[in-house]
Every structure is written in C-alpha cells, then in structure tokens.
Design a protein around this motif. Structure first.
Motif, short mmCIF file in Angstrom:
data_model
loop_
_atom_site.label_atom_id
_atom_site.label_comp_id
_atom_site.label_asym_id
_atom_site.label_seq_id
_atom_site.Cartn_x
_atom_site.Cartn_y
_atom_site.Cartn_z
N GLU A 1 23.24 16.97 7.08
CA GLU A 1 24.45 17.17 6.31
C GLU A 1 25.59 17.58 7.24
OE1 GLU A 1 25.93 19.65 2.34
OE2 GLU A 1 23.91 19.93 3.16
N ASN A 2 26.77 17.05 7.00
CA ASN A 2 27.96 17.36 7.82
C ASN A 2 27.70 17.11 9.30
OD1 ASN A 2 29.22 18.21 5.44
ND2 ASN A 2 28.55 20.33 5.73
N ALA A 3 27.13 15.97 9.61
CA ALA A 3 26.81 15.62 10.99
C ALA A 3 28.07 15.24 11.77
CB ALA A 3 25.82 14.46 11.02
N PRO A 4 28.06 15.42 13.08
CA PRO A 4 29.17 14.92 13.90
C PRO A 4 29.16 13.39 13.90
CG PRO A 4 27.39 15.72 15.30
CD PRO A 4 27.02 16.09 13.89
N ILE A 5 30.28 12.80 14.29
CA ILE A 5 30.39 11.34 14.28
C ILE A 5 30.79 10.83 15.66
CG2 ILE A 5 30.93 11.17 11.83
CD1 ILE A 5 33.88 10.94 12.52
N ALA A 6 30.40 9.58 15.94
CA ALA A 6 30.74 8.94 17.21
C ALA A 6 31.06 7.48 16.98
CB ALA A 6 29.60 9.09 18.22
N LEU A 7 32.04 6.97 17.72
CA LEU A 7 32.46 5.57 17.65
C LEU A 7 32.24 4.94 19.01
CD1 LEU A 7 33.96 3.29 16.07
CD2 LEU A 7 36.09 4.23 17.02
N ILE A 8 31.61 3.74 19.02
CA ILE A 8 31.29 3.04 20.26
C ILE A 8 32.14 1.78 20.36
CG2 ILE A 8 29.42 2.12 21.68
CD1 ILE A 8 28.98 5.04 20.76
N LEU A 9 32.80 1.57 21.52
CA LEU A 9 33.70 0.45 21.72
C LEU A 9 33.22 -0.46 22.85
CD1 LEU A 9 37.05 2.46 21.49
CD2 LEU A 9 35.85 1.25 19.65
N HIS A 10 33.18 -1.75 22.58
CA HIS A 10 32.57 -2.69 23.54
C HIS A 10 33.55 -3.23 24.57
CE1 HIS A 10 34.16 -6.41 21.74
NE2 HIS A 10 33.80 -6.00 20.54
N ALA A 11 33.01 -4.00 25.50
CA ALA A 11 33.77 -4.55 26.63
C ALA A 11 34.67 -5.71 26.19
CB ALA A 11 32.81 -4.99 27.73
N ASP A 12 35.37 -6.29 27.14
CA ASP A 12 36.40 -7.29 26.90
C ASP A 12 35.88 -8.49 26.11
OD1 ASP A 12 38.54 -9.11 27.07
OD2 ASP A 12 39.07 -8.45 29.09
N PRO A 13 36.47 -8.77 24.94
CA PRO A 13 36.04 -9.93 24.16
C PRO A 13 36.22 -11.25 24.90
CG PRO A 13 37.41 -8.46 22.83
CD PRO A 13 37.50 -7.98 24.25
N GLN A 14 37.16 -11.32 25.85
CA GLN A 14 37.38 -12.55 26.61
C GLN A 14 36.21 -12.89 27.52
OE1 GLN A 14 41.93 -12.97 27.71
NE2 GLN A 14 41.21 -10.92 28.21
N PHE A 15 35.37 -11.91 27.79
CA PHE A 15 34.22 -12.12 28.68
C PHE A 15 32.92 -11.76 27.97
CE2 PHE A 15 37.97 -11.28 31.28
CZ PHE A 15 37.97 -12.40 32.10
N ASN A 16 32.85 -12.16 26.71
CA ASN A 16 31.64 -12.02 25.89
C ASN A 16 31.28 -10.58 25.55
OD1 ASN A 16 31.18 -14.88 25.86
ND2 ASN A 16 30.33 -14.72 27.93
N GLY A 17 32.22 -9.67 25.65
CA GLY A 17 31.95 -8.31 25.22
C GLY A 17 31.72 -8.26 23.72
N ASN A 18 30.70 -7.52 23.31
CA ASN A 18 30.40 -7.38 21.89
C ASN A 18 29.59 -6.12 21.66
OD1 ASN A 18 27.33 -8.12 21.60
ND2 ASN A 18 28.19 -9.68 22.96
N MET A 19 29.45 -5.75 20.39
CA MET A 19 28.82 -4.47 20.04
C MET A 19 27.34 -4.42 20.33
SD MET A 19 28.54 -4.57 15.89
CE MET A 19 27.70 -5.91 15.03
N ASN A 20 26.73 -5.59 20.57
CA ASN A 20 25.28 -5.63 20.81
C ASN A 20 24.92 -5.67 22.29
OD1 ASN A 20 24.50 -5.60 18.04
ND2 ASN A 20 25.05 -7.76 17.89
N SER A 21 25.90 -5.49 23.16
CA SER A 21 25.58 -5.43 24.59
C SER A 21 24.67 -4.23 24.85
CB SER A 21 26.86 -5.30 25.41
OG SER A 21 27.44 -4.02 25.25
N LYS A 22 23.90 -4.32 25.91
CA LYS A 22 22.93 -3.26 26.19
C LYS A 22 23.59 -1.91 26.38
CE LYS A 22 19.22 -6.10 28.11
NZ LYS A 22 18.36 -6.38 29.30
N ILE A 23 24.72 -1.88 27.06
CA ILE A 23 25.37 -0.59 27.31
C ILE A 23 25.84 0.03 26.00
CG2 ILE A 23 27.36 0.52 28.40
CD1 ILE A 23 26.96 -1.43 30.75
N CYS A 24 26.45 -0.77 25.12
CA CYS A 24 26.86 -0.24 23.82
C CYS A 24 25.66 0.23 23.01
CB CYS A 24 27.63 -1.29 23.04
SG CYS A 24 29.29 -1.61 23.69
N TYR A 25 24.58 -0.52 23.08
CA TYR A 25 23.36 -0.16 22.36
C TYR A 25 22.83 1.18 22.85
CZ TYR A 25 18.58 -0.62 20.56
OH TYR A 25 17.38 -0.41 19.93
N TYR A 26 22.80 1.37 24.17
CA TYR A 26 22.29 2.63 24.71
C TYR A 26 23.21 3.80 24.39
CZ TYR A 26 18.85 -0.07 27.36
OH TYR A 26 17.81 -0.90 27.72
#
Length: 213
Positions: free
Chosen positions: A23-48
């Motif tokens: 309850e009342n947990a902290p929150i975090a937002l993850i942002l991925h790399a450059d979309p022009q070079f295939n950056g997306n939310m499922n990249s390994k670094i974003c996943y980790y």
C-alpha cells in the motif's frame, strides 16, 4: 506485468506496468533509448532497470515513446518524447495517488529525456541515468540539478564518449545540495553486451544505499 494503454499527447502510448502489492508504494518510470535506433521499452537494459525497482516493492511503468511498437505518433526529436514521459508520469500518479517517492530511470536518449523531466517535476526524488549521451545532446539545462542520482557509463562505449559523461558528472558534482554517484563499468559498450550483470549490480547497490533496503 499487465499491458497498459496511456492517453498520450499524440494518441495512445503502449506500456507495461507492475503494480506493487504494498500500500502507498513508491513509483518509478523507465525511459528507453533512441527510437531512431530501435530503442524500445523491451530492451534488456530497460527490462533490468524495471525489475530493479520491482524487487524493491515499487509500482513501475515502462512504455514506448510515440511511434515505437503500438504507441501512436511519430518521432519528434525529443520534444514530443518529453511530453510522452510527462503523460506517463501523470498516469503513474493517477493510479498511485499517495506514493511517498518518485524515481525516474533512463537509458541513453531516455536518460536525456529523464533528466529534462527531472527539471520540470519537483516531486522526483531520485534518478538513474545509464549512459547519458552528453556528447550528442545539450545537458546545460541541469542548472542546477534538483535531485541526487546515479550515472553509469561503459568505458568501451563508442556511441557516448566517456570523456563527455565525465565532464557532465564533474559539473553536477560541483553543485551543492545534491550528490551524484558515478560508476564506470569497465569494458562495457553502449549497450552493455556481456556486461549486464555489473550494470545491475551497480544499480542495485545504489538503490540499496539510497533506499535502505
């Protein structure tokens, strides 16, 4: 790891959201790399990065910027993407109204967007910036940087130069009232191939130090 659709400035934004059991947990937002070079939310670094916060009981969101995956819109050179990130953070706040802490974590282009968002949202209490592209984008807006955080950089990165990141770190570390930790990952490339383990260890060590768990 439910799929979510967020109303963004140019239409829907596709995301993956982990709601904390606390309850009342902290929150975090993850942002991925450059979309022009295939950056997306499922990249390994974003996943980790996502799971480093999940393990600590955060409610965590990662999402695709406009024009990536099933997110609507087209690439906007960072201007629109900053608006996307703000909309995603607003959504996180809406479903977690009483969160005591807000963190943001970005990789490369996402680190640049994340640190701009940091300047606009005083509720953000900490950040993780993985390979911020200080030789490719202007970071002079960090004057002053409002929150403490961790910056990591691979020593064998040929996309983002170690020298440029060191200059950024030196500038931020000279500011009073915040603490910037800097961890160079020896032998790591821009995408940390074969170096994901030391990157995760660095992130986990920092979060444990800041959060106390």
């Amino acid at each position: 790891m439910p799929e979510v659709i967020i109303n963004g400035p140019e239409g829907r934004l596709e995301g993956r959201y982990h709601p904390s059991k606390q309850e009342n947990a902290p929150i975090a937002l993850i942002l991925h790399a450059d979309p022009q070079f295939n950056g997306n939310m499922n990249s390994k670094i974003c996943y980790y990065l996502y799971h480093s916060f999940v393990r600590r009981g955060f409610s965590v969101l990662r999402f695709n910027f406009r024009g990536v995956g099933r997110s609507e819109g087209v690439y906007d050179s960072g201007i629109g993407e900053l608006s996307d990130a703000a909309a995603a953070l607003d959504w996180l706040h809406t479903v977690n109204r009483d969160s005591p802490q807000v963190w943001i974590a970005g990789f490369s282009f996402g680190a640049w967007i994340g640190m701009q968002l940091l300047m606009r949202r005083p509720e953000i209490s900490g950040f993780l910036s993985v390979s911020p592209p200080a030789n490719l984008y202007d970071f002079s807006f960090l004057a002053p940087c409002p929150s403490s955080g961790l910056i990591t950089q691979g020593t064998d990165d040929t996309v983002v130069t170690e020298h440029s990141v060191q200059r950024l770190v030196d500038k931020l570390q000279a500011q009073k009232g915040i603490t910037i930790d800097y961890d160079k990952i020896e032998g790591a490339s821009h995408f940390y191939e074969d170096h994901h383990v030391p990157l995760v260890k660095s992130v986990d060590k920092y979060l444990t130090m800041r959060l106390g768990y």
